[in-house]
Design a protein around this motif. Structure first.
Motif, mmCIF file in Angstrom:
data_model
loop_
_atom_site.group_PDB
_atom_site.id
_atom_site.type_symbol
_atom_site.label_atom_id
_atom_site.label_comp_id
_atom_site.label_asym_id
_atom_site.label_seq_id
_atom_site.Cartn_x
_atom_site.Cartn_y
_atom_site.Cartn_z
ATOM 1 N N ARG A 29 0.824 -1.208 0.000
ATOM 2 C CA ARG A 29 0.000 0.000 0.000
ATOM 3 C C ARG A 29 0.857 1.256 0.000
ATOM 4 N NH1 ARG A 29 0.174 2.793 4.598
ATOM 5 N NH2 ARG A 29 0.794 1.721 6.528
ATOM 6 N N GLY A 30 0.226 2.352 -0.401
ATOM 7 C CA GLY A 30 0.741 3.683 -0.177
ATOM 8 C C GLY A 30 -0.110 4.364 0.868
ATOM 9 N N ASN A 31 -0.099 5.681 0.861
ATOM 10 C CA ASN A 31 -0.900 6.415 1.839
ATOM 11 C C ASN A 31 -2.391 6.377 1.522
ATOM 12 O OD1 ASN A 31 1.439 7.205 3.239
ATOM 13 N ND2 ASN A 31 1.731 8.949 1.850
ATOM 14 N N ASP A 32 -2.714 6.335 0.226
ATOM 15 C CA ASP A 32 -4.115 6.437 -0.171
ATOM 16 C C ASP A 32 -4.538 5.353 -1.165
ATOM 17 O OD1 ASP A 32 -2.770 7.379 -2.431
ATOM 18 O OD2 ASP A 32 -3.181 9.480 -1.961
ATOM 19 N N TYR A 33 -3.771 4.298 -1.274
ATOM 20 C CA TYR A 33 -4.142 3.163 -2.139
ATOM 21 C C TYR A 33 -3.579 1.885 -1.535
ATOM 22 C CZ TYR A 33 0.659 2.910 -3.888
ATOM 23 O OH TYR A 33 2.033 2.761 -3.981
ATOM 24 N N LEU A 34 -4.243 0.785 -1.825
ATOM 25 C CA LEU A 34 -3.714 -0.510 -1.427
ATOM 26 C C LEU A 34 -3.969 -1.525 -2.533
ATOM 27 C CD1 LEU A 34 -6.180 -2.647 -0.451
ATOM 28 C CD2 LEU A 34 -6.218 -1.089 1.511
ATOM 29 N N LEU A 35 -3.074 -2.519 -2.606
ATOM 30 C CA LEU A 35 -3.138 -3.574 -3.613
ATOM 31 C C LEU A 35 -2.999 -4.910 -2.903
ATOM 32 C CD1 LEU A 35 -0.512 -2.000 -6.073
ATOM 33 C CD2 LEU A 35 -2.983 -1.641 -6.108
ATOM 34 N N VAL A 36 -3.873 -5.839 -3.239
ATOM 35 C CA VAL A 36 -3.854 -7.160 -2.610
ATOM 36 C C VAL A 36 -3.848 -8.219 -3.708
ATOM 37 C CG1 VAL A 36 -5.045 -8.764 -1.090
ATOM 38 C CG2 VAL A 36 -5.092 -6.311 -0.589
ATOM 39 N N TYR A 37 -2.855 -9.115 -3.656
ATOM 40 C CA TYR A 37 -2.769 -10.202 -4.640
ATOM 41 C C TYR A 37 -3.205 -11.504 -3.995
ATOM 42 C CZ TYR A 37 -0.840 -13.592 -7.954
ATOM 43 O OH TYR A 37 -0.685 -14.625 -8.852
ATOM 44 N N ASN A 38 -4.160 -12.150 -4.629
ATOM 45 C CA ASN A 38 -4.706 -13.429 -4.172
ATOM 46 C C ASN A 38 -4.480 -14.435 -5.283
ATOM 47 O OD1 ASN A 38 -6.489 -15.623 -3.626
ATOM 48 N ND2 ASN A 38 -7.818 -14.302 -2.408
ATOM 49 N N TYR A 39 -3.577 -15.389 -5.054
ATOM 50 C CA TYR A 39 -3.220 -16.352 -6.107
ATOM 51 C C TYR A 39 -4.250 -17.456 -6.265
ATOM 52 C CZ TYR A 39 -0.842 -20.138 -8.543
ATOM 53 O OH TYR A 39 -0.531 -21.147 -9.420
ATOM 54 N N SER A 40 -4.736 -18.004 -5.149
ATOM 55 C CA SER A 40 -5.571 -19.204 -5.240
ATOM 56 C C SER A 40 -7.029 -18.905 -5.541
ATOM 57 C CB SER A 40 -5.479 -19.998 -3.930
ATOM 58 O OG SER A 40 -6.128 -19.320 -2.880
ATOM 59 N N GLY A 41 -7.477 -17.683 -5.254
ATOM 60 C CA GLY A 41 -8.869 -17.344 -5.456
ATOM 61 C C GLY A 41 -9.751 -17.609 -4.256
ATOM 62 N N LYS A 42 -9.148 -17.889 -3.107
ATOM 63 C CA LYS A 42 -9.948 -18.148 -1.903
ATOM 64 C C LYS A 42 -10.591 -16.838 -1.423
ATOM 65 C CE LYS A 42 -6.706 -17.070 1.752
ATOM 66 N NZ LYS A 42 -6.266 -17.429 3.087
#
Length: 479
Positions: free
Chosen positions: A392-405
């Motif tokens: 994340r930064g101050n005003d954004y976040l990114l989440v990676y989910n490989y399996s799709g759970k």
């Protein structure tokens, strides 16, 4: 013979088009923003004027030995089209080393100046050509000076001689990154690596430098305190979970072989902090573990996982690799690691084409404020392929989910009372706007099948920001 003719025709068409494109001012030359340097917070590489640098590399180790001039232009032009901006090459990998034209690079003395003669297009002149063509395409050449297996044949004097030759030859080229080491433990030839690195730095203080270590290790283990090491590199390697093959030099926990995000943490445990990246993860289309053709091969979804895990863990970029491209396999060359495809066919493989999307994604947001932050993942996280990873930064976040759970994301970790949220598909860079969400822990459930190309990225942004438009359907090209 037929395939050679087809390749020659492809090269002729591409080089003609590339020559036309080189006359256009639109090709991005990153060094127009100044030299590369370490960012003030010691986590990234940036240019002198502050422009972010996202390393998107390819392991093209045998490029100086296996390709002729037309093939060099074809290959590097194709790489530019796919967003790659670094090519990792071996300069010398044996004694002697020869190129495709039969010209010799070196002998036991490592006085390579005697193999570069006026009026002769020899080994070093061909390497000059490669560097120049890469520069016209906006690509850096990360020069692995001598492969680690050869360090036992180099003493301090030879290391100084060779380092001076390299630095004086390439110090004025804008697109050089120095790479010491080469698939080797840092305690093998430590003194010679130090002499080589310090000699290069003495004659060329303008280009950044790293060390390429053996699989499942990081350069931080041996060289983090060196003044010549600008950033750390690790090689997460080619083994699957539990695949030890009798190795006794592991520095990692049992059954964590594929967890390349761990090497970021291992590197940052050392002080001072330095930028880090995975310089050699599992290659596309190579057998798992390397040494048996009976093993399954790493696929595009595997190389995607390595890229997003590493970058979201804090790497400032990533290096991709392909079994056939790293050795530039073609009929008649003799294949290592059971390569079957020609290198030009491998350029069409899906994983190679998908790497640009992680680069475009990261460059869509403020670059140097980004940190890894696993507290974004609420509730119980998974292990191995179920591990969800966040940055994340101050005003954004990114989440990676490989399996799709299903997963829970804490949207309170960034600014804003409301959050715009998208789902990104790393296979094609497509975006789907999910809506505006309240500032709270939110569960996200994907519509794909578990562990079946179901990897996705959740993008959440403070609704007051417009890094991405709500109606955007795909990431935009960023270089």
């Amino acid at each position: 013979m037929k395939r050679t003719i087809i390749l020659a025709a492809l090269i002729a068409m591409f080089v003609s088009g590339a020559n036309a494109q080189r006359r256009r001012p639109s090709i991005y030359l990153p060094w127009d923003n100044g030299k590369l340097k370490v960012s003030d917070n010691k986590r990234f590489l940036v240019h002198e004027n502050g422009t972010p640098f996202f390393w998107l590399g390819n392991t093209s180790w045998l490029l100086p030995e296996r390709l002729n001039r037309e093939e060099v232009s074809y290959y590097l032009g194709k790489e530019r089209q796919q967003g790659y901006n670094v090519e990792q090459i071996q300069v010398i990998n044996s004694i002697p080393t020869f190129n495709i034209f039969g010209f010799q690079a070196n002998d036991e003395s490592f006085d390579c100046s005697k193999f570069s003669k006026p009026g002769v297009y020899g080994y070093w002149e061909h390497l000059d050509y490669i560097v120049d063509v890469a520069a016209r395409n906006g690509i850096y050449i990360a020069m692995d000076c001598v492969w680690g297996s050869q360090i036992q044949r180099m003493d301090d004097k030879k290391a100084a001689t060779y380092g001076k030759f390299l630095a004086e030859r390439y110090k004025d080229k804008p697109n050089i990154i120095w790479m010491i080491g080469g698939d080797v433990l840092g305690d093998r030839g430590t003194a010679q690596w130090d002499v080589l690195a310090r000699t290069i730095r003495k004659y060329d203080p303008n280009h950044v430098m790293t060390f390429h270590p053996r699989g499942r290790t990081t350069s931080a283990r041996w060289f983090n305190d060196r003044e010549w090491l600008d950033f750390n590199m690790f090689q997460s390697g080619h083994r699957r979970y539990g695949q030890r093959n009798g190795d006794g030099d592991y520095t990692i926990k049992e059954n964590t072989e594929e967890d390349n995000w761990r090497y970021v943490d291992m590197s940052w445990e050392k002080q001072p902090m330095k930028p880090v990246l995975d310089g050699e993860p599992s290659y596309e289309d190579i057998p798992q573990g390397l040494h048996s053709n009976d093993e399954p091969r790493w696929q595009d979804y595997d190389v995607r996982r390595y890229a997003y895990w590493a970058v979201f863990a804090g790497c400032f970029g990533h290096t991709y690799g392909h079994n056939s491209i790293m050795q530039f396999h073609r009929p008649g060359t003799g294949a290592s690691f059971f390569a079957t495809k020609t290198w030009w066919d491998a350029l069409e493989d899906p994983g190679l084409k998908q790497m640009k999307y992680v680069k475009w994604l990261i460059l869509a947001f403020p670059f140097t404020e980004r940190i890894p932050d696993q507290s974004v993942i609420a509730g119980q996280n998974g292990e191995r392929y179920d591990r969800v990873i966040a940055t994340r930064g101050n005003d954004y976040l990114l989440v990676y989910n490989y399996s799709g759970k299903p997963m829970q994301v804490d949207l309170t970790k960034i600014s804003g009372t409301k959050k715009n949220v998208w789902q990104m598909n790393p296979i094609d860079g497509s975006l789907k706007y999910l809506g505006e969400y309240d500032n709270k822990v939110t569960e996200f459930v994907y519509d794909g099948a578990y562990l079946n190309n179901s990897d996705r990225v959740i993008i959440a942004v403070d609704s007051a920001k417009d890094y991405i438009k709500k109606d955007a359907t795909a990431l935009t090209e960023r270089w």
